[in-house]
Design a protein around this motif. Structure first.
Motif, PDB file in Angstrom:
ATOM      1  N   ALA A   1     -83.111  22.074 -89.222  1.00  0.00           N
ATOM      2  CA  ALA A   1     -84.342  22.151 -87.983  1.00  0.00           C
ATOM      3  C   ALA A   1     -84.180  23.490 -87.387  1.00  0.00           C
ATOM      4  CB  ALA A   1     -83.946  21.008 -87.108  1.00  0.00           C
ATOM      5  N   ILE A   2     -85.123  23.856 -86.854  1.00  0.00           N
ATOM      6  CA  ILE A   2     -85.091  25.219 -85.764  1.00  0.00           C
ATOM      7  C   ILE A   2     -85.862  24.779 -84.552  1.00  0.00           C
ATOM      8  CG2 ILE A   2     -87.126  25.884 -87.292  1.00  0.00           C
ATOM      9  CD1 ILE A   2     -86.143  28.657 -86.858  1.00  0.00           C
ATOM     10  N   LEU A   3     -85.544  25.505 -83.614  1.00  0.00           N
ATOM     11  CA  LEU A   3     -86.311  25.481 -82.165  1.00  0.00           C
ATOM     12  C   LEU A   3     -86.549  27.213 -81.877  1.00  0.00           C
ATOM     13  CD1 LEU A   3     -87.339  24.149 -79.576  1.00  0.00           C
ATOM     14  CD2 LEU A   3     -85.084  24.591 -78.697  1.00  0.00           C
ATOM     15  N   PHE A   4     -87.895  27.287 -81.749  1.00  0.00           N
ATOM     16  CA  PHE A   4     -88.129  28.873 -81.534  1.00  0.00           C
ATOM     17  C   PHE A   4     -89.434  28.936 -80.519  1.00  0.00           C
ATOM     18  CE2 PHE A   4     -90.589  27.594 -85.156  1.00  0.00           C
ATOM     19  CZ  PHE A   4     -91.886  28.199 -84.750  1.00  0.00           C
ATOM     20  N   ASP A   5     -89.251  30.267 -79.800  1.00  0.00           N
ATOM     21  CA  ASP A   5     -90.582  30.378 -78.937  1.00  0.00           C
ATOM     22  C   ASP A   5     -91.807  30.908 -79.769  1.00  0.00           C
ATOM     23  OD1 ASP A   5     -88.943  29.962 -76.615  1.00  0.00           O
ATOM     24  OD2 ASP A   5     -88.064  32.064 -76.635  1.00  0.00           O
ATOM     25  N   ALA A   6     -92.726  29.988 -79.572  1.00  0.00           N
ATOM     26  CA  ALA A   6     -93.956  30.084 -80.453  1.00  0.00           C
ATOM     27  C   ALA A   6     -95.191  30.613 -79.659  1.00  0.00           C
ATOM     28  CB  ALA A   6     -94.525  28.546 -81.005  1.00  0.00           C
ATOM     29  N   ASP A   7     -94.759  31.236 -78.695  1.00  0.00           N
ATOM     30  CA  ASP A   7     -95.825  32.188 -77.846  1.00  0.00           C
ATOM     31  C   ASP A   7     -96.103  33.544 -78.226  1.00  0.00           C
ATOM     32  OD1 ASP A   7     -93.461  33.126 -76.888  1.00  0.00           O
ATOM     33  OD2 ASP A   7     -93.920  32.761 -74.650  1.00  0.00           O
ATOM     34  N   VAL A   8     -95.356  33.791 -79.606  1.00  0.00           N
ATOM     35  CA  VAL A   8     -95.521  34.990 -80.397  1.00  0.00           C
ATOM     36  C   VAL A   8     -96.162  34.711 -81.796  1.00  0.00           C
ATOM     37  CG1 VAL A   8     -93.998  36.578 -79.246  1.00  0.00           C
ATOM     38  CG2 VAL A   8     -93.208  35.085 -81.099  1.00  0.00           C
ATOM     39  N   PRO A   9     -96.693  35.715 -82.657  1.00  0.00           N
ATOM     40  CA  PRO A   9     -96.791  35.265 -83.864  1.00  0.00           C
ATOM     41  C   PRO A   9     -95.807  34.766 -84.831  1.00  0.00           C
ATOM     42  CG  PRO A   9     -98.117  37.540 -83.220  1.00  0.00           C
ATOM     43  CD  PRO A   9     -96.975  36.978 -82.252  1.00  0.00           C
ATOM     44  N   HIS A  10     -96.009  33.857 -85.650  1.00  0.00           N
ATOM     45  CA  HIS A  10     -95.300  33.137 -86.365  1.00  0.00           C
ATOM     46  C   HIS A  10     -95.686  32.701 -87.568  1.00  0.00           C
ATOM     47  CE1 HIS A  10     -96.812  30.388 -83.353  1.00  0.00           C
ATOM     48  NE2 HIS A  10     -96.517  29.421 -84.418  1.00  0.00           N
ATOM     49  N   ALA A  11     -94.737  32.172 -88.433  1.00  0.00           N
ATOM     50  CA  ALA A  11     -95.466  31.643 -90.017  1.00  0.00           C
ATOM     51  C   ALA A  11     -94.623  30.860 -90.634  1.00  0.00           C
ATOM     52  CB  ALA A  11     -95.505  33.020 -90.884  1.00  0.00           C
ATOM     53  N   TYR A  12     -95.191  30.010 -91.475  1.00  0.00           N
ATOM     54  CA  TYR A  12     -94.542  28.934 -92.362  1.00  0.00           C
ATOM     55  C   TYR A  12     -94.616  29.166 -93.911  1.00  0.00           C
ATOM     56  CZ  TYR A  12     -96.058  26.834 -87.929  1.00  0.00           C
ATOM     57  OH  TYR A  12     -96.502  26.556 -86.718  1.00  0.00           O
ATOM     58  N   ARG A  13     -93.712  29.393 -94.557  1.00  0.00           N
ATOM     59  CA  ARG A  13     -93.852  29.769 -95.924  1.00  0.00           C
ATOM     60  C   ARG A  13     -92.777  28.502 -96.665  1.00  0.00           C
ATOM     61  NH1 ARG A  13     -91.891  36.088 -95.227  1.00  0.00           N
ATOM     62  NH2 ARG A  13     -93.519  36.925 -94.268  1.00  0.00           N
ATOM     63  N   ASN A  14     -93.731  28.023 -97.803  1.00  0.00           N
ATOM     64  CA  ASN A  14     -92.952  27.321 -98.607  1.00  0.00           C
ATOM     65  C   ASN A  14     -92.482  28.236 -99.778  1.00  0.00           C
ATOM     66  OD1 ASN A  14     -92.497  25.318-100.528  1.00  0.00           O
ATOM     67  ND2 ASN A  14     -94.201  24.178-100.602  1.00  0.00           N
ATOM     68  N   ALA A  15     -90.865  28.022 -99.766  1.00  0.00           N
ATOM     69  CA  ALA A  15     -90.302  28.789-100.748  1.00  0.00           C
ATOM     70  C   ALA A  15     -89.682  27.862-101.751  1.00  0.00           C
ATOM     71  CB  ALA A  15     -89.050  29.333 -99.936  1.00  0.00           C
TER      72      ALA A  15
END
Length: 206
Positions: free
Chosen positions: A177-191
């Protein structure tokens, strides 16, 4: 007079829900888009400029003749400065709601390789949202920053993914699991080689 609390159970297929029928979600989005746009005194042309979408696309969504994809809804919500779920909301929330997978209407990216399914009632305003995300193999979904104060808490239910946040890349395996600030650009990649399934809790500071 009752001796305890009464719970009114409502299926996600009920008319009050956005999942009532194949065109119900499109109709809800159309109504909400028009309401927020007019409330802010914006023309379709102006909203198109602010969100980076064409006027024709927004007119079709507002007319209920097409279902918006995730990418378009994110840009519109950001331009209007409202939570993403506000465009999907269909009224007041009360009692207990059952969210049936078979009756859900997930939103998809333009290429259809990324889908998001709401795991909460699409009713009323809320500060916390819960989603199931699915990424096809090789998918690299880029997301703009959400309103200031937004955080995302992700759990990998299946597969292997790389989450790109404001602090860099983070590889996660099943159960991580991960918790992060999402008020900046972000991405999800299927590795991985198969479909990845993520569970997302998004919280807003309103």
């Amino acid at each position: 007079m009752t001796s305890g609390p009464v719970h009114h159970t409502r299926s996600a297929a009920d008319p009050a829900s956005a999942d009532a029928g194949p065109d119900a979600l499109a109709a809800v989005i159309a109504e909400n888009l028009r309401t927020y746009r007019l409330r802010q005194g914006l023309s379709l042309d102006r909203l198109a400029q602010m969100s980076g979408n064409s006027r024709a696309v927004l007119a079709a969504i507002e007319g209920g003749t097409t279902r918006a994809d995730i990418d378009t809804l994110w840009t519109v919500a950001k331009a209007l400065e409202v939570p993403f779920s506000s465009l999907l909301s269909s009224g007041a929330d009360a009692g207990t709601t059952v969210i049936r997978r078979a009756e859900s209407q997930p939103l998809a990216s333009r290429d259809g390789r990324f889908t998001s399914r709401a795991l909460f009632p699409l009713t009323g305003d809320r500060q916390v949202e819960f989603y199931e995300l699915r990424l096809a193999p090789g998918t690299d979904e880029q997301a703009d920053g959400h309103p200031p104060g937004t955080q995302e808490n992700l759990l990998v239910g299946r597969g292997s993914v790389v989450i790109v946040t404001g602090t860099g890349e983070h590889r996660l395996e099943e159960g991580d699991a991960i918790l992060f600030d999402a008020d900046v650009p972000h991405a999800y990649r299927n590795a991985g080689n198969g479909e990845a399934v993520l569970y997302l809790v998004m919280s807003y500071i309103l």
